[in-house]
Design an enzyme around this catalytic site. Structure first.
Site, PDB file in Angstrom:
ATOM      1  N   ASP A   1     -23.927 110.535 104.120  1.00  0.00           N
ATOM      2  CA  ASP A   1     -23.160 111.705 104.530  1.00  0.00           C
ATOM      3  C   ASP A   1     -21.690 111.518 104.147  1.00  0.00           C
ATOM      4  O   ASP A   1     -21.093 110.483 104.442  1.00  0.00           O
ATOM      5  CB  ASP A   1     -23.305 111.881 106.043  1.00  0.00           C
ATOM      6  CG  ASP A   1     -22.734 113.191 106.570  1.00  0.00           C
ATOM      7  OD1 ASP A   1     -21.783 113.727 105.970  1.00  0.00           O
ATOM      8  OD2 ASP A   1     -23.244 113.673 107.593  1.00  0.00           O
TER       9      ASP A   1
ATOM     10  N   HIS B   1     -25.257 116.926 105.042  1.00  0.00           N
ATOM     11  CA  HIS B   1     -24.566 117.009 106.321  1.00  0.00           C
ATOM     12  C   HIS B   1     -25.294 118.008 107.204  1.00  0.00           C
ATOM     13  O   HIS B   1     -25.608 119.113 106.779  1.00  0.00           O
ATOM     14  CB  HIS B   1     -23.123 117.461 106.072  1.00  0.00           C
ATOM     15  CG  HIS B   1     -22.233 117.420 107.266  1.00  0.00           C
ATOM     16  ND1 HIS B   1     -21.950 116.251 107.944  1.00  0.00           N
ATOM     17  CD2 HIS B   1     -21.540 118.405 107.915  1.00  0.00           C
ATOM     18  CE1 HIS B   1     -21.122 116.521 108.940  1.00  0.00           C
ATOM     19  NE2 HIS B   1     -20.862 117.809 108.945  1.00  0.00           N
TER      20      HIS B   1
ATOM     21  N   SER C   1     -21.881 117.567 113.484  1.00  0.00           N
ATOM     22  CA  SER C   1     -20.572 117.277 112.921  1.00  0.00           C
ATOM     23  C   SER C   1     -19.545 117.118 114.055  1.00  0.00           C
ATOM     24  O   SER C   1     -19.732 116.278 114.933  1.00  0.00           O
ATOM     25  CB  SER C   1     -20.199 118.379 111.933  1.00  0.00           C
ATOM     26  OG  SER C   1     -19.121 118.009 111.134  1.00  0.00           O
TER      27      SER C   1
END
Length: 526
Positions: free
Chosen positions: A459, A488, A234
């Site tokens: 995502d 994710h 991320s």
């Protein structure tokens, strides 16, 4: 990248970015920027040399850190301002667990960042103590090393508001019914920005991704590693991308999972707008699954019926917050877990189903804040402060409310689930008083080795286009796409196609001759 909203809404998001519109641009010209970059480059080299000489004094971790033996903890000293390496210092908290293989198998240290900005990586070594099978092969070759980035957790934590006030609910519905509602949210955002300046003003000018990347290089040196092995998830992908740009010859292996779009046009305002669209799509994926499992959840056997159940629930919570604690903002904060992570599909659906059957307590327990959770609330407030500080500092943001209002009003028409909640979370950046910089131009520098990129196709938090953009910018990189999937952070999921490729890269450095596609991981079971 994940964060829980606090202002007038509740949600989690990744970032924002800049485009047209009035911008809070830095005053420095090109020459002064170049001088500053040169000074920072010298400063990080000085700090890294000192850290290499000092090393890390590894000890048993403090009892209240929740890190069991044989995990060890330590500190790495870094300058607050790399242009002034002899100035004020802070300590970065680090932990490690030694490689489980033989001395001949060991390849060094593997560092990890879970995202945010504002996430702590200190639990990474627990993948060994908890016997996480996905990472067992890599654990034979690497010491697993976690760290709290600057401003986070144990590393000179910053704060913007009292944690008790931060979690207090129910908060106002993030979707405004009137101009008065918008003015109230704007006031909250401006007050939050002011609170950050008052409580953490000394750190704010230096709370940016390039400085966190420089800290990462100093930690590398303190570990005695000539080159960095890194896994970023991320926001950790943006940290890795900036590190690879600033220190291309210092990279050995780098896995970037669920990618923030590194385009200078996207960091950070537009990334949030893109996220609003992606969240709506992934929400529908989950609701379709709920409908397919109507025999279990009884929320409707078509997507339209399940969507209507959400509208009905939201309206009921707005009229009278559930248990006096859970309004629309808190519902969004809980329900967004499902578009984020497939592992949350069933738990969120179960709580919702119980409510529909006449038992609201599971939904209240999951969505409401707990004012007695002192440590958890402090961590949430700190994470939110770091998220805001880093993203506001990384790039110019629009300062024109008309632009924010126009962009979010337009998006809300088609993508109502997250749009306004996302906007209010990031709006403090419109009135941010601390300096901000031009975003780093992520690119391939001489000596950068091949990087492995992993991304699910749907995502929500970091839409797929971000992985494509980074793939273009990092020449020689390889992109593994998890087709027809949208969770994710996919390197932590069981998918043998993906898991074996990640492990092979970490152990050998070799990548496939071309980009690869993997079938999706197993669909959650109700």
């Amino acid at each position: 990248m994940r964060r829980t909203a606090m202002l007038g809404s509740a949600g989690t998001l990744i970032a924002g970015t800049l485009v047209a519109g009035a911008l809070a641009a830095p005053a420095a010209n090109a020459d002064s920027n170049r001088h500053l970059r040169d000074a920072e480059a010298i400063g990080v080299a000085v700090a890294a040399a000192r850290a290499a000489q000092a090393g890390i004094d590894w000890q048993d971790c403090p009892a209240d850190w929740g890190l069991e033996k044989p995990i060890q903890c330590g500190w790495v000293t870094v300058p607050v301002d790399y242009a002034k390496p002899d100035g004020k210092k802070i300590k970065i908290a680090v932990d490690r667990i030694n490689a489980t293989g033989t001395p001949a198998e060991r390849q060094g240290a593997l560092l990890y960042n879970p995202g945010g900005p504002g996430g702590s990586g200190l639990r990474f070594p627990r993948r060994v103590t908890t016997k996480n099978a996905i990472w067992a092969g890599a654990a034979k070759a690497y010491d697993f090393v976690g760290f709290d980035p600057r401003g986070v957790g144990k590393s000179a934590p910053i704060s913007c508001v009292d944690p008790t006030e931060f979690v207090k609910g129910p908060k106002a519905d993030p979707v405004p019914d009137s101009e008065a509602d918008k003015r109230a949210q704007r006031k909250l955002a401006a007050e939050y920005a002011k609170g950050c300046a008052e409580k953490s003003g000394d750190m704010l000018p230096f709370m940016n991704t390039p400085n966190t990347a420089r800290d990462l290089d100093v930690v590398r040196a303190a570990l005695g590693e000539k080159k960095l092995n890194f896994v970023g998830v991320s926001y950790g992908t943006y940290l890795g991308a900036v590190y690879g740009t600033l220190f291309p010859t210092h990279v050995r292996r780098m896995v970037l999972d669920s990618v923030v779009n590194p385009s200078t046009r996207k960091i950070w305002y537009e990334v949030n707008l893109d996220q609003d669209i992606a969240f709506e799509g992934r929400l529908k994926d989950w609701m379709t699954w709920v409908a397919q499992n109507d025999a279990t959840y009884h929320l409707g056997d078509t997507l339209a019926e399940v969507q209507q159940q959400w509208v009905t629930l939201r309206a009921a919570a707005k009229k009278a917050p559930l248990g006096g604690k859970v309004g629309p903002a808190e519902l969004i904060g809980f329900f967004q877990n499902a578009p984020y992570y497939d592992s949350m599909w069933a738990p969120v659906a179960e709580a919702w189903s119980a409510y529909a059957a006449g038992d609201p307590q599971p939904l209240i327990d999951n969505a409401a804040s707990d004012p007695t959770d002192t440590a958890g609330n402090a961590a949430s407030e700190n994470g939110n402060a770091v998220y805001t500080a880093v993203e506001c500092a990384d790039a110019p943001w629009p300062t024109s409310w008309k632009k924010w209002d126009r962009d979010n009003s337009r998006l809300h028409q088609k993508y109502p689930f997250m749009t306004w909640a996302n906007a209010w979370m990031n709006l403090p950046c419109a009135t941010w008083s601390a300096p901000r910089q031009r975003p780093t131009e992520v690119k391939t520098g001489k000596g950068l080795p091949p990087v492995l990129i992993a991304q699910s196709e749907r995502d929500a938090a970091t839409p797929y286009a971000g992985a494509v953009e980074l793939h273009k910018r990092f020449k020689g990189s390889r992109l593994i796409t998890e087709k027809d999937a949208g969770s994710h952070g996919i390197t932590g999921l069981v998918n043998p196609c993906l898991n074996t490729k990640v492990e092979a890269y970490l152990l050998t450095g070799k990548l496939d001759a071309r980009d690869q596609t993997c079938a999706p991981h197993t669909t959650p079971k109700p």
